[in-house]
Design an enzyme around this catalytic site. Structure first.
Site, mmCIF file in Angstrom:
data_model
loop_
_atom_site.group_PDB
_atom_site.id
_atom_site.type_symbol
_atom_site.label_atom_id
_atom_site.label_comp_id
_atom_site.label_asym_id
_atom_site.label_seq_id
_atom_site.Cartn_x
_atom_site.Cartn_y
_atom_site.Cartn_z
ATOM 1 N N ASP A 8 0.088 4.753 0.808
ATOM 2 C CA ASP A 8 -0.720 6.114 2.101
ATOM 3 C C ASP A 8 -0.034 5.110 3.801
ATOM 4 O O ASP A 8 -0.638 4.561 3.285
ATOM 5 C CB ASP A 8 -1.841 7.212 2.128
ATOM 6 C CG ASP A 8 -0.872 8.186 0.560
ATOM 7 O OD1 ASP A 8 -0.731 9.260 0.723
ATOM 8 O OD2 ASP A 8 -1.717 7.332 0.205
ATOM 9 N N ASP B 75 0.737 -1.001 0.207
ATOM 10 C CA ASP B 75 -0.040 -0.023 -0.143
ATOM 11 C C ASP B 75 1.070 1.059 -0.361
ATOM 12 O O ASP B 75 2.190 1.039 0.290
ATOM 13 C CB ASP B 75 -1.019 -0.185 1.073
ATOM 14 C CG ASP B 75 -1.951 0.837 1.175
ATOM 15 O OD1 ASP B 75 -2.571 1.470 0.632
ATOM 16 O OD2 ASP B 75 -1.910 1.581 2.075
ATOM 17 N N ASP C 156 -1.842 -0.865 5.643
ATOM 18 C CA ASP C 156 -1.886 -0.643 7.426
ATOM 19 C C ASP C 156 -3.909 -0.315 7.149
ATOM 20 O O ASP C 156 -3.941 0.573 7.920
ATOM 21 C CB ASP C 156 -1.683 0.900 7.520
ATOM 22 C CG ASP C 156 -2.333 1.718 6.687
ATOM 23 O OD1 ASP C 156 -2.313 2.707 7.153
ATOM 24 O OD2 ASP C 156 -2.095 1.827 5.106
#
Length: 222
Positions: free
Chosen positions: A14, A12, A171
Site C-alpha cells: 500500500d 511494500d 513509503d
C-alpha cells in the site's frame, strides 16, 4: 546513488505499488455515515492509509489503539474493508511498466507488507500485477511485522536471494528501518502515503524516488 550486484527487488504494498487509500478511506467513512457523521474527503485519509485500520480510525474518529472500544471498531472497519477492498484500489502510474522491466531483466521481485494475509491474499489474487511475484509476505506471515526485519528476510529466503543483494522499496519510515535491519539496500518512495512524518531524508534510506519508474535509474548492470 546507484546500486550494483542486485539480485531481487522487494516492495511494500500500500502506497508503494498500489493506491488503496480510496477503499481504506471508504471503509472508515462508512462507519462515520452509519453513526450520523458527515463523510470526509479522501485527502483526509490518504496520508495515513499506510497505517491501515489504526490510521483510518485515527482520522475518522480521533481514536487510538488504547482507546476503549478500539478493538470492536477495528473489526467493524475490517469487515467494511473486506467487502470493498478491490472496488477503487488501483496500481500506481508507472508500476506496471516498472514490473515489466524487472521481469524483462529477469530480476525476481516480491512484496513485503504489514497488511494481514486476510486481506493481502485476496487482494493480490484479484490484481494481475502480482501474477509473477516470487514472494508475497504479509504482516502475519512471520512472528514479527515491520519494522522488524523478519518479514523481509523471509521474502529473500523465498526468492532464494541473499538479503544483501536485495533492494527494499517503501513509503514509510518502518519500511526503511526494516530494510536496513535486514541488511538490504533501501529506497524511500516519496510518492506514497508517508504517514505523519514527511521528512523522508531523516529515514536514512540509501536512495529516494518520486515515481515508481525512478527505481530503474538506480539499477546498474541489472
Amino acid at each position: 546513488m546507484y546500486f550494483s550486484n542486485i539480485a531481487a527487488i522487494l516492495f511494500d504494498l500500500d502506497g508503494t505499488l498500489i493506491d488503496s487509500a480510496p477503499d481504506l478511506g471508504a471503509a472508515a467513512d462508512q462507519m462515520r455515515v452509519a453513526r450520523g457523521m458527515p463523510p470526509l474527503p479522501l485527502v483526509s485519509y490518504r496520508h495515513m492509509a499506510g497505517a491501515g485500520a489504526r490510521g483510518m480510525l485515527e482520522v475518522a474518529f480521533s481514536i487510538g489503539v488504547d482507546d476503549p472500544g478500539y478493538d470492536v471498531m477495528r473489526e467493524e472497519f475490517f469487515s467494511n474493508y473486506a467487502a470493498c477492498m478491490t472496488e477503487r484500489t488501483v496500481v500506481f502510474d508507472g508500476v506496471q511498466e516498472l514490473i515489466a522491466q524487472l521481469e524483462h531483466r529477469q530480476l525476481p521481485w516480491g512484496v513485503v507488507t504489514n497488511k494481514s494475509s486476510r486481506f493481502t491474499d485476496p487482494l493480490t489474487r484479484a490484481m494481475p500485477l502480482f501474477l509473477n511475484a516470487g514472494a508475497i509476505v504479509s504482516g502475519d506471515t512471520t512472528p514479527h511485522a515491520k519494522p522488524h526485519p523478519a518479514p523481509l528476510l523471509e521474502a529473500a529466503r523465498r526468492l532464494g536471494v541473499p538479503a544483501e543483494r536485495c533492494i527494499y522499496v517503501g513509503d514509510d519510515e518502518r519500511d526503511i528501518v526494516a530494510g536496513l535491519a535486514a541488511g538490504m539496500k533501501t529506497v524511500s518512495a516519496s510518492y506514497g502515503y508517508l504517514g505523519k512524518k514527511t521528512e523522508i531524508q531523516a529515514w536514512g534510506a540509501h536512495a529516494e524516488i518520486n515515481s515508481p519508474l525512478g527505481l530503474l535509474q538506480l539499477l546498474v548492470n541489472a
